[in-house]
Design a protein around this motif. Sequence first.
Motif, short mmCIF file in Angstrom:
data_model
loop_
_atom_site.label_atom_id
_atom_site.label_comp_id
_atom_site.label_asym_id
_atom_site.label_seq_id
_atom_site.Cartn_x
_atom_site.Cartn_y
_atom_site.Cartn_z
N MET A 20 0.79 -1.24 0.00
CA MET A 20 0.00 0.00 0.00
C MET A 20 0.83 1.29 0.00
N PRO A 21 2.00 1.33 0.67
CA PRO A 21 2.78 2.59 0.62
C PRO A 21 3.14 3.04 -0.78
N ILE A 22 3.09 2.13 -1.76
CA ILE A 22 3.42 2.50 -3.13
C ILE A 22 2.47 3.57 -3.66
N LEU A 23 1.26 3.65 -3.09
CA LEU A 23 0.27 4.63 -3.54
C LEU A 23 0.67 6.05 -3.18
N PHE A 24 1.49 6.19 -2.16
CA PHE A 24 1.82 7.53 -1.65
C PHE A 24 3.27 7.93 -1.87
N MET A 25 4.08 7.02 -2.37
CA MET A 25 5.50 7.31 -2.55
C MET A 25 5.74 8.17 -3.78
N ARG A 26 6.70 9.08 -3.64
CA ARG A 26 7.09 9.90 -4.79
C ARG A 26 8.54 9.69 -5.18
N ALA A 146 4.73 -8.83 3.84
CA ALA A 146 4.56 -7.38 3.71
C ALA A 146 5.70 -6.73 2.91
N PRO A 147 6.96 -6.91 3.29
CA PRO A 147 8.01 -6.32 2.46
C PRO A 147 8.09 -6.91 1.06
N GLU A 148 7.73 -8.18 0.93
CA GLU A 148 7.72 -8.80 -0.40
C GLU A 148 6.71 -8.12 -1.30
N GLY A 149 5.50 -7.86 -0.77
CA GLY A 149 4.47 -7.18 -1.54
C GLY A 149 4.89 -5.78 -1.95
N PHE A 150 5.57 -5.10 -1.04
CA PHE A 150 6.04 -3.74 -1.33
C PHE A 150 7.05 -3.75 -2.47
N LEU A 151 8.00 -4.69 -2.43
CA LEU A 151 9.03 -4.74 -3.46
C LEU A 151 8.46 -5.12 -4.83
N VAL A 152 7.47 -6.02 -4.83
CA VAL A 152 6.83 -6.39 -6.09
C VAL A 152 6.09 -5.20 -6.69
N ALA A 153 5.33 -4.49 -5.84
CA ALA A 153 4.59 -3.32 -6.33
C ALA A 153 5.55 -2.24 -6.82
N GLN A 159 8.09 -0.22 -13.87
CA GLN A 159 7.88 -0.69 -15.25
C GLN A 159 6.71 0.03 -15.90
N ASN A 160 6.39 1.22 -15.35
CA ASN A 160 5.33 2.09 -15.90
C ASN A 160 3.94 1.49 -15.80
N ILE A 161 3.74 0.64 -14.79
CA ILE A 161 2.40 0.11 -14.49
C ILE A 161 1.77 1.01 -13.44
N GLY A 162 0.49 1.33 -13.59
CA GLY A 162 -0.20 2.23 -12.66
C GLY A 162 -0.11 1.75 -11.22
N ARG A 163 -0.13 2.69 -10.28
CA ARG A 163 0.05 2.35 -8.88
C ARG A 163 -1.08 1.46 -8.36
N LEU A 167 -0.62 -2.36 -7.09
CA LEU A 167 -1.10 -2.81 -5.78
C LEU A 167 -1.98 -4.05 -5.93
N GLY A 168 -2.86 -4.04 -6.91
CA GLY A 168 -3.76 -5.18 -7.12
C GLY A 168 -3.00 -6.44 -7.50
#
Length: 245
Positions: A20-26, A146-153, A159-163, A167-168
């Motif tokens: 989920m943090p990927i939604l807010f990271m810049r 949790a960290p695995e999901g973050f790194l995948v997202a 790779q220019n895939i939408g946030r 996440l999905g």
Amino acid sequence: MNDVLIGSFISAMSTGIGAMPILFMRKNVTHRLRDILLAYAAGIMTSASMYNLIPEALGQSNLFVLTAGLLLGALVLLVLEMNIPHIDLENSDQSPLFPIEARAFLIVTAITLHNLPEGLSVGVSYASEDQSLGNLIAFSIGLQNAPEGFLVALFLVNQNIGRLKALGIATLTGAVEIVTSLLGFYLSSFVSGLVPYGLAFAAGAMMFIVYKELIPESHGDGNQRTATLSFLLGLLTMIGLTESF
């Protein structure tokens, strides 16, 4: 039955929560933080295997069963590893043979396959004689998911895939654990003597991932000392949780 459903759901959805943090990271994540997360996850998985799964398998069987289960778990992951090309999540440009979409697909496939034995370990643990083992293993798998999901997202976003899409997808890679968790639970419940084999199999598969993937990845960018301390922290986290609960 309700316990294994709840436990497997929580551990699987931890992948999405971690992403989920990927939604807010810049800004991109540094090599240092990435290595810390990978090493921490490795410590958690090592503790879960060595401090929980293996002792429980030995307590319910013998050294032969433990050895057979461990080697089979490692062998299955070895076969998967040989058939799924390894691509560094961080340095994806090192694989010019694949276009961006193909590289993303390979990463997602590899992570999904690696999640299968983790779900199995949750289901088998709920079928064991130790009633508290299931919750403990589900919690430990959730912590490392949790960290695995973050790194995948993060990889998918790079790779220019939408946030939201990233996440999905990251969440779905963990959702497969629910299926294998239920499979492991039902097989262990109905096949006599299968539980210790399943516990040992899960431990062998998890340790293969730790030694083959997580530790080398966390030591490849000059952050060996920090990663080692993070590994020990993950190890102590799970031991502390085991002793507390």
